[in-house]
Design a protein around this motif. Structure first.
Motif, PDB file in Angstrom:
ATOM      1  N   HIS A   1       7.014  13.644  -3.412  1.00 49.29           N
ATOM      2  CA  HIS A   1       7.398  12.293  -3.010  1.00 49.29           C
ATOM      3  C   HIS A   1       6.986  11.291  -4.085  1.00 49.29           C
ATOM      4  O   HIS A   1       5.987  11.488  -4.788  1.00 49.29           O
ATOM      5  CB  HIS A   1       6.732  11.901  -1.682  1.00 49.29           C
ATOM      6  CG  HIS A   1       7.364  12.524  -0.478  1.00 49.29           C
ATOM      7  ND1 HIS A   1       7.402  13.882  -0.275  1.00 49.29           N
ATOM      8  CD2 HIS A   1       7.995  11.959   0.586  1.00 49.29           C
ATOM      9  CE1 HIS A   1       8.010  14.142   0.866  1.00 49.29           C
ATOM     10  NE2 HIS A   1       8.389  12.997   1.406  1.00 49.29           N
ATOM     11  N   ILE A   2       7.725  10.227  -4.204  1.00 48.87           N
ATOM     12  CA  ILE A   2       7.361   9.130  -5.096  1.00 48.87           C
ATOM     13  C   ILE A   2       6.100   8.453  -4.535  1.00 48.87           C
ATOM     14  O   ILE A   2       6.065   8.080  -3.365  1.00 48.87           O
ATOM     15  CB  ILE A   2       8.509   8.107  -5.210  1.00 48.87           C
ATOM     16  CG1 ILE A   2       9.752   8.789  -5.780  1.00 48.87           C
ATOM     17  CG2 ILE A   2       8.108   6.916  -6.071  1.00 48.87           C
ATOM     18  CD1 ILE A   2      10.994   7.913  -5.762  1.00 48.87           C
TER      19      ILE A   2
ATOM     20  N   LYS B   1      16.003   7.674 -10.504  1.00 52.46           N
ATOM     21  CA  LYS B   1      14.598   7.582 -10.886  1.00 52.46           C
ATOM     22  C   LYS B   1      14.131   6.141 -11.057  1.00 52.46           C
ATOM     23  O   LYS B   1      12.935   5.883 -11.063  1.00 52.46           O
ATOM     24  CB  LYS B   1      14.358   8.342 -12.197  1.00 52.46           C
ATOM     25  CG  LYS B   1      14.481   9.850 -12.062  1.00 52.46           C
ATOM     26  CD  LYS B   1      14.257  10.524 -13.404  1.00 52.46           C
ATOM     27  CE  LYS B   1      14.342  12.045 -13.279  1.00 52.46           C
ATOM     28  NZ  LYS B   1      14.143  12.720 -14.594  1.00 52.46           N
TER      29      LYS B   1
ATOM     30  N   ARG C   1       8.971  -0.841  -2.241  1.00 50.51           N
ATOM     31  CA  ARG C   1       7.980   0.083  -2.815  1.00 50.51           C
ATOM     32  C   ARG C   1       6.565  -0.500  -2.692  1.00 50.51           C
ATOM     33  O   ARG C   1       5.624   0.209  -2.336  1.00 50.51           O
ATOM     34  CB  ARG C   1       8.305   0.353  -4.278  1.00 50.51           C
ATOM     35  CG  ARG C   1       7.262   1.211  -4.976  1.00 50.51           C
ATOM     36  CD  ARG C   1       7.669   1.570  -6.371  1.00 50.51           C
ATOM     37  NE  ARG C   1       6.660   2.416  -7.029  1.00 50.51           N
ATOM     38  CZ  ARG C   1       6.882   3.177  -8.076  1.00 50.51           C
ATOM     39  NH1 ARG C   1       8.084   3.226  -8.598  1.00 50.51           N
ATOM     40  NH2 ARG C   1       5.924   3.889  -8.603  1.00 50.51           N
TER      41      ARG C   1
ATOM     42  N   ASP D   1      10.841   9.560  -0.488  1.00 48.92           N
ATOM     43  CA  ASP D   1      11.623  10.707  -0.932  1.00 48.92           C
ATOM     44  C   ASP D   1      13.066  10.240  -1.033  1.00 48.92           C
ATOM     45  O   ASP D   1      13.621   9.675  -0.071  1.00 48.92           O
ATOM     46  CB  ASP D   1      11.512  11.867   0.060  1.00 48.92           C
ATOM     47  CG  ASP D   1      12.344  13.057  -0.378  1.00 48.92           C
ATOM     48  OD1 ASP D   1      12.307  13.397  -1.575  1.00 48.92           O
ATOM     49  OD2 ASP D   1      13.043  13.645   0.472  1.00 48.92           O
TER      50      ASP D   1
END
Length: 691
Positions: free
Chosen positions: A464-465, A493, A515, A526
């Motif tokens: 996951h990010i 990305k 974010r 994700d």
């Protein structure tokens, strides 16, 4: 018969010696007969000169400490030559009167009695002139020739200069070791042919991940194997070759591999030194990984620097604008309250007043978001039901997305709670759905919002990010899936990067803000997307261990009226006037002040006159908290209500008192009335809402 000497050895007769040898022996014999014997007086003088030259003195004292003999050498050791010319003047004095020990030693008498004669016992004492001396004492017991009484004969040798040199050398070595072992730089010394490792300090051993015993004495070639294959030749040159250029300019940046095969960028600086009496190469090894990584990112940082500065300025501006607008909105909403009472029975006018109030409330909500963006509003986390938040948010979204978009909700019932700020989590859902709708464009399509829960392992989180640093455990997720155009891998990305957008009119802040919110809630992302197959973005949040708190709203008593006098302090004329009118409408008499200092002065005239005080937080001369302290000195039980265009984060200490409450501007009359009612009745103020 054999001719023997007195010790039984055979004596050679003259026939055994050559003529030259015989003549030499006769000459030596004549020389010996020519030397006259030395008298006892001359021998004593020679001994005295030798002892003076060697800084040696002799003294003798009885068991009770009485000095019976002392020579000039001892006077010199005691630094008393200028005061006493004849050592015999000290005969009869006690030895303790002459010597002041810096470090009190064990008694010479006791040591001699226990162990017999002593040699080179080190003593440190201070002379009568205050100078420290170090002296070796050699001691033995003797008997007085007349009385037979036991006495101590002491031979004292001055080693002060030797001791000072030794102490200076030890201090120098200690400083050297402290610098080497405490240095954050790695340091290594190599010498010999082939070059061998003579010294490594703890910093370098930390980079290598092994103890000193693993490297001490090994060849430099063994260490070279720890460098990146492309850098080994340069490393060997730095560690073992004697640099021909100025050592200060010899610098090399190479890659060192630690035991876990992690690459560490190191800078090597070499210089020629003398180590244990022979030439050696000293190499300083500095970990510059951070610097190298920073250099790699420099272009990207420089490209974003202007945008970051713009955002910082925008944040400062947003906070100030929100505060000032809240003051303006306070006047608008207050006047709308009075207008509503004046247009009762006129439906057309009631509609307009209602629209004014709704617009002001939406503006107030926008100001709260601006305060949160600027950092002037602290986001309060509490247990949240994610399904309920999604339901509330998507009802608003239903009327804003295109009618060609099918909005489907697939919510898993019975989700555990998450800990978060409700408005911020709503913004996450709103932005994800808005982004999905924009991906569909004008084409018909579908957007699905799902919720669920699942245990996450460390491996799951690593995919996951922002998930690498999260703890494994149960997580709740909300995901938004569309069947739009999808994204290429390189675009996928970068979708959370600030200012990155694929839209012509976009600013690239929506998903960047999402974010930041998810990260502040301990979550991760994700993202799954393929061109032509749509996109799915899932945000995960850790499960909260706190249960949902069912809050029972206390009914507001709309017809409550106050009585008595209220002290009002606000530096803004518009909000001050409308607040005074609202207080009057509720039933209070109002005494207005332009700042905290004026309010204190008016209150001091008659403290018992005032029922309570309403204070703006930010005021010139004397602010709200300062005014509160002065008022409470005069009357500790005074109820106080703070009002401000900012939130209550700066008032934690003041609001710990139940007789102090807070109301954020702009506020409605009903909220003002309720807070005043609770303060007047001594009830706990409402902490659940700011306005």
């Amino acid at each position: 018969m054999r001719d023997l000497t007195r010790n039984g050895c055979r004596r050679k007769d003259s026939g055994d010696l050559s003529p030259e040898r015989n003549r030499a022996m006769l000459h030596d014999s004549d020389q010996k007969r020519a030397i006259s014997p030395i008298s006892n007086e001359e021998l004593a003088r020679i001994r005295e000169e030798a002892m003076d030259f060697a800084n040696v003195g002799i003294y003798r004292y009885r068991m009770d400490g009485t000095v019976v003999f002392i020579d000039a050498g001892v006077l010199r050791l005691l630094d008393m030559e200028d005061e006493i010319s004849d050592p015999s003047e000290l005969f009869g004095r006690n030895i303790s009167e002459l010597i002041q020990y810096v470090e009190h030693p064990r008694s010479l008498r006791q040591q001699v009695i226990e162990h017999g004669p002593l040699k080179n016992v080190e003593y440190r004492y201070r002379t009568l002139k205050g100078e420290d001396r170090w002296v070796y004492h050699s001691v033995l017991l003797v008997n007085d020739a007349v009385t037979g009484e036991q006495e101590l004969l002491v031979l004292a040798r001055d080693i002060t200069e030797l001791k000072k040199s030794a102490l200076a050398l030890a201090a120098s070595e200690k400083r050297w070791r402290t610098l080497i072992e405490g240095s954050q730089q790695g340091i290594m010394v190599c010498a010999g042919s082939p070059a061998r490792i003579m010294l490594l300090n703890p910093a370098l051993l930390g980079m290598l991940g092994q103890p000193e015993s693993a490297w001490q004495g090994r060849e430099v070639h063994d260490l070279i194997g720890r460098f990146h294959p492309e850098d080994r030749e340069a490393a060997l040159a730095r560690f073992s070759a004697l640099p021909e250029t100025d050592p200060g300019t010899v610098r090399t940046e190479l890659r060192l591999l630690d035991p876990g095969d992690r690459t560490i960028w190191v800078e090597l600086r070499s210089s020629v030194i003398e180590f244990d009496g022979r030439p050696a190469v000293q190499t300083c090894v500095t970990d510059v990984t951070t610097r190298i990584e920073a250099l790699r990112q420099r272009q990207e940082i420089e490209a974003k620097m202007h945008d970051a500065q713009r955002l910082e300025s925008l944040g400062v501006l947003a906070g100030g604008v929100a505060h000032d607008f809240n003051n303006l909105l306070a006047a608008i909403m207050g006047n709308a309250e009075f207008l509503r009472d004046g247009v009762i029975g006129s439906p057309d006018l009631e509609v307009h007043v209602t629209e004014i109030s709704h617009a002001a409330e939406r503006a107030a909500d926008l100001c709260r978001q601006l305060l949160a963006y600027s950092g002037r509003r602290k986001l309060a986390k509490q247990p949240l039901d994610l399904n309920a938040l999604v339901e509330d948010t998507t009802r608003l979204i239903d009327v804003t997305v295109s009618r060609r978009v099918r909005l489907v909700r697939e919510l898993t019932p019975g989700l555990p709670c998450i800990s978060g700020d409700a408005s911020q989590v709503r913004q996450v859902v709103m932005n994800l759905v808005t982004n999905a709708a924009e991906a569909l464009g004008c084409e018909p399509g579908g957007i699905t919002i799902r919720t669920g829960t699942s245990p996450m392992s460390r491996g799951d989180l690593s995919r996951h990010i922002m998930g690498e640093s999260l703890a494994p455990g149960p997580y709740v997720h909300v995901e938004v899936q569309d069947d739009g155009c999808g994204m290429e891998e390189d675009v996928c990305k970068r979708i959370f990067d600030p200012f990155f957008t694929t839209k012509f009119t976009g600013r690239g802040l929506g998903l960047a803000a999402v974010r930041g919110i998810v990260r502040s809630h301990g979550g991760a992302f994700d993202v799954q997307s393929r061109p032509g197959q749509g996109t799915r973005i899932r945000a995960i949040f850790p499960v909260s261990d706190q249960p949902m708190i069912s809050r029972k709203d206390t009914p507001i008593i709309a017809d409550w009226r106050g009585s008595g006098t209220v002290l009002l302090a606000d530096d803004e004329a518009g909000p001050r006037n409308i607040t005074a009118r609202l207080l009057t409408a509720i039933g209070f008499e109002c005494v207005c002040s332009q700042n905290g200092e004026e309010a204190v002065r008016r209150f001091r005239e008659d403290p018992d006159r005032f029922r309570l005080a309403v204070l703006d937080v930010v005021m010139p001369v004397c602010d709200g908290p300062g005014c509160l302290r002065e008022l409470r000195r005069l009357r500790p039980d005074l109820p106080v209500l703070f009002i401000s265009g900012y939130d209550d984060d700066s008032l934690k200490t003041e609001l710990a008192d139940p007789s102090t409450a807070f109301l954020q501007k702009p506020f409605r009359m009903t909220n003002l009335r309720e807070q005043l009612r609770r303060l007047s009745a001594g009830e706990e103020p409402d902490r659940g809402s700011l306005s």
